[in-house]
Design a protein around this motif. Sequence first.
Motif, mmCIF file in Angstrom:
data_model
loop_
_atom_site.group_PDB
_atom_site.id
_atom_site.type_symbol
_atom_site.label_atom_id
_atom_site.label_comp_id
_atom_site.label_asym_id
_atom_site.label_seq_id
_atom_site.Cartn_x
_atom_site.Cartn_y
_atom_site.Cartn_z
ATOM 1 N N GLY A 95 0.857 -1.176 -0.093
ATOM 2 C CA GLY A 95 0.191 -0.177 -0.158
ATOM 3 C C GLY A 95 0.916 1.311 0.071
ATOM 4 O O GLY A 95 0.602 2.210 -0.743
ATOM 5 N N ALA A 96 1.855 1.341 0.832
ATOM 6 C CA ALA A 96 2.625 2.367 0.845
ATOM 7 C C ALA A 96 3.664 2.708 -0.480
ATOM 8 O O ALA A 96 3.751 3.716 -0.798
ATOM 9 N N ILE A 97 3.840 1.913 -1.130
ATOM 10 C CA ILE A 97 4.534 1.895 -2.356
ATOM 11 C C ILE A 97 3.563 2.518 -3.447
ATOM 12 O O ILE A 97 3.934 3.136 -4.331
ATOM 13 N N ALA A 98 2.312 1.731 -3.300
ATOM 14 C CA ALA A 98 1.479 2.470 -4.555
ATOM 15 C C ALA A 98 1.206 3.655 -4.196
ATOM 16 O O ALA A 98 0.988 4.494 -5.145
ATOM 17 N N VAL A 99 0.816 4.148 -2.983
ATOM 18 C CA VAL A 99 0.794 5.833 -2.547
ATOM 19 C C VAL A 99 1.965 6.423 -3.119
ATOM 20 O O VAL A 99 1.847 7.495 -3.742
ATOM 21 N N MET A 100 3.338 5.814 -2.836
ATOM 22 C CA MET A 100 4.409 6.655 -3.183
ATOM 23 C C MET A 100 4.610 6.871 -4.709
ATOM 24 O O MET A 100 4.996 7.844 -5.207
ATOM 25 N N THR A 101 3.982 5.672 -5.324
ATOM 26 C CA THR A 101 4.220 5.839 -6.957
ATOM 27 C C THR A 101 2.958 6.547 -7.524
ATOM 28 O O THR A 101 3.112 6.575 -8.886
ATOM 29 N N ARG A 102 2.246 7.061 -6.655
ATOM 30 C CA ARG A 102 0.698 7.724 -7.142
ATOM 31 C C ARG A 102 -0.030 6.664 -8.015
ATOM 32 O O ARG A 102 -0.538 6.919 -9.036
ATOM 33 N N HIS A 103 -0.074 5.453 -7.874
ATOM 34 C CA HIS A 103 -0.626 4.452 -8.595
ATOM 35 C C HIS A 103 -1.761 3.656 -7.621
ATOM 36 O O HIS A 103 -1.842 2.378 -7.762
ATOM 37 N N GLU A 104 -2.415 4.204 -6.958
ATOM 38 C CA GLU A 104 -3.417 3.539 -5.812
ATOM 39 C C GLU A 104 -4.439 2.911 -6.691
ATOM 40 O O GLU A 104 -4.682 1.645 -6.431
ATOM 41 N N ILE A 105 -5.022 3.367 -7.571
ATOM 42 C CA ILE A 105 -6.104 2.809 -8.385
ATOM 43 C C ILE A 105 -5.717 1.566 -9.147
ATOM 44 O O ILE A 105 -6.269 0.560 -9.243
ATOM 45 N N VAL A 106 -4.429 1.724 -9.811
ATOM 46 C CA VAL A 106 -3.767 0.432 -10.277
ATOM 47 C C VAL A 106 -3.478 -0.497 -9.489
ATOM 48 O O VAL A 106 -3.787 -1.666 -9.603
ATOM 49 N N PHE A 107 -3.255 -0.294 -8.389
ATOM 50 C CA PHE A 107 -2.680 -1.028 -7.126
ATOM 51 C C PHE A 107 -4.225 -1.988 -6.847
ATOM 52 O O PHE A 107 -3.969 -3.123 -6.486
ATOM 53 N N PHE A 108 -5.315 -1.065 -6.779
ATOM 54 C CA PHE A 108 -6.619 -1.591 -6.530
ATOM 55 C C PHE A 108 -6.887 -2.733 -7.464
ATOM 56 O O PHE A 108 -7.636 -3.620 -7.222
ATOM 57 N N ILE A 109 -6.538 -2.482 -8.772
ATOM 58 C CA ILE A 109 -6.915 -3.305 -9.760
ATOM 59 C C ILE A 109 -5.938 -4.653 -9.590
ATOM 60 O O ILE A 109 -6.449 -5.723 -9.717
ATOM 61 N N MET A 110 -4.785 -4.499 -9.478
ATOM 62 C CA MET A 110 -3.811 -5.599 -9.580
ATOM 63 C C MET A 110 -3.857 -6.669 -8.259
ATOM 64 O O MET A 110 -3.722 -7.787 -8.284
ATOM 65 N N GLY A 111 -4.331 -5.830 -7.115
ATOM 66 C CA GLY A 111 -4.570 -6.620 -6.020
ATOM 67 C C GLY A 111 -6.224 -7.030 -5.742
ATOM 68 O O GLY A 111 -6.638 -7.029 -4.742
ATOM 69 N N GLY A 112 -6.749 -7.468 -7.120
ATOM 70 C CA GLY A 112 -8.082 -7.686 -7.115
ATOM 71 C C GLY A 112 -8.490 -8.977 -6.467
ATOM 72 O O GLY A 112 -9.434 -8.997 -5.640
ATOM 73 N N VAL A 113 -7.501 -9.677 -6.111
ATOM 74 C CA VAL A 113 -7.766 -10.990 -5.193
ATOM 75 C C VAL A 113 -7.985 -10.455 -3.667
ATOM 76 O O VAL A 113 -8.612 -11.167 -3.036
ATOM 77 N N PHE A 114 -6.867 -9.758 -3.206
ATOM 78 C CA PHE A 114 -7.075 -9.225 -1.840
ATOM 79 C C PHE A 114 -8.558 -8.550 -1.642
ATOM 80 O O PHE A 114 -8.826 -8.443 -0.792
ATOM 81 N N VAL A 115 -8.527 -7.499 -2.808
ATOM 82 C CA VAL A 115 -10.090 -6.667 -2.795
ATOM 83 C C VAL A 115 -11.130 -7.821 -2.766
ATOM 84 O O VAL A 115 -12.143 -7.648 -1.595
ATOM 85 N N MET A 116 -11.180 -8.848 -3.150
ATOM 86 C CA MET A 116 -12.247 -9.903 -3.309
ATOM 87 C C MET A 116 -12.471 -10.365 -1.889
ATOM 88 O O MET A 116 -13.321 -10.692 -1.632
ATOM 89 N N GLU A 117 -11.167 -10.729 -1.352
ATOM 90 C CA GLU A 117 -11.524 -11.491 -0.146
ATOM 91 C C GLU A 117 -11.910 -10.691 0.748
ATOM 92 O O GLU A 117 -12.761 -10.814 1.885
ATOM 93 N N THR A 118 -11.541 -9.376 1.009
ATOM 94 C CA THR A 118 -12.051 -8.334 1.975
ATOM 95 C C THR A 118 -13.564 -8.086 1.695
ATOM 96 O O THR A 118 -14.191 -7.974 2.641
ATOM 97 N N VAL A 119 -13.919 -7.654 0.536
ATOM 98 C CA VAL A 119 -15.083 -7.452 0.183
ATOM 99 C C VAL A 119 -16.198 -8.769 0.685
ATOM 100 O O VAL A 119 -17.399 -8.497 1.287
ATOM 101 N N SER A 120 -15.699 -9.907 0.538
ATOM 102 C CA SER A 120 -16.398 -11.339 0.989
ATOM 103 C C SER A 120 -16.691 -10.992 2.509
ATOM 104 O O SER A 120 -17.872 -11.393 2.675
ATOM 105 N N VAL A 121 -15.781 -10.766 3.086
ATOM 106 C CA VAL A 121 -16.050 -10.727 4.420
ATOM 107 C C VAL A 121 -16.835 -9.455 5.012
ATOM 108 O O VAL A 121 -17.952 -9.809 5.866
ATOM 109 N N MET A 122 -16.700 -8.390 4.374
ATOM 110 C CA MET A 122 -17.721 -7.189 4.553
ATOM 111 C C MET A 122 -19.291 -7.473 4.266
ATOM 112 O O MET A 122 -19.929 -7.408 4.969
ATOM 113 N N LEU A 123 -19.344 -8.477 3.138
ATOM 114 C CA LEU A 123 -20.800 -8.607 2.854
ATOM 115 C C LEU A 123 -21.195 -9.710 3.596
ATOM 116 O O LEU A 123 -22.296 -9.629 3.958
#
Length: 360
Positions: free
Chosen positions: A278-306
């Motif tokens: 997350g820190a590297i994504a912020v430093m390189t100014r590519h948070e949205i691209v990081f969100f895309i590339m880390g889609g598996v992490f996002v999917m796991e988190t959203v599944s718990v929230m839902l």
Amino acid sequence: MLLWLAEFLSQYVSGFQVFQYLTFRGILGILTALAVSLWLGPMMIRKLNYHQIGQSVRDDGPESHFSKSGTPTMGGALILVTISLSTLLWGDLSNRYVWIVLLVTFIFGAVGWVDDYRKVIEKNSKGLPARWKYFWQSVGGLGAALILYYGASSPAETQLIVPFFKNVAWDMGPLYIVLTYFVIVGASNAVNLTDGLDGLAILPSVMVGAALGIIAYLAGNVQFAEYLHIPYIAGVGELVVFCGALAGAGLGFLWFNTYPAMIFMGDVGALALGAALGAIAVMTRHEIVFFIMGGVFVMETVSVMLQVASYKLTGKRIFRMAPIHHHFELKGWPEPRVIVRFWIITIMLVLFGLATLKLR
């Protein structure tokens, strides 16, 4: 550390000038971290087994996991040691980005270590109370956000960049602090939630980390940044060495963590790796691209929230078990199938994320 020595020796032997190249030091970072991991791994596993520092398995989890009880855990400490050693050896220690990402990694690693220690050593099933875990994660995330915001030397360092558009950049101002905080803390917890199967979290972390290393190299080079229409961030290219160390350390750990795992990462590794990404994504100014590339992490988190939201609101569960990798296990998928398919998804998402660099 060795960069300074190489600079001194290059006055007498021109061949040492090769250490000035980021790509060369990035490769050395990978190889060093990989070699140290493979060397220290067996010793660490024996030590953990000797002290009976083993994983506890949930009674309500998939039955296939019961046999994993007692497998050595807290192996993430091996990852942190190898990352830091390799980065300190080959990185430019005068670069602030290197020190910020190392600090973030170790703060979150320390939080995970305390949580693991209480669960495994003190046999406290609750580990570090959630409020204190979140508090110390917030300290690390907010601290990094403030340092990056007030240390910014150009407008590009605090702008939100939107993929697919050449000239869309939003000056966030103080909102940059909020975004940075949530990216670092959110990524840390997302990787931690994903770390539930053998090798499931570590290889996606390696792939995303390697991709962020490529982005860091491009964003830290004036010519490449201008050609690709991405923000130029002076000095951020040095994160290539850290990303290389992360990739090497992760691959070395995967040697022992692949199914059936000889050692588990534990919170000490998962929380630290997620925060670092997350820190590297912020430093390189590519948070949205990081969100895309880390889609598996996002999917796991959203599944718990839902799952939590559905159960609290309706009393019913959407998935058989959350995070979602357990849902597929309970549907009858063998563990290796779940792992490899999630890896394949990550490969596709990482490639798509990298493609956005040109699709502008």
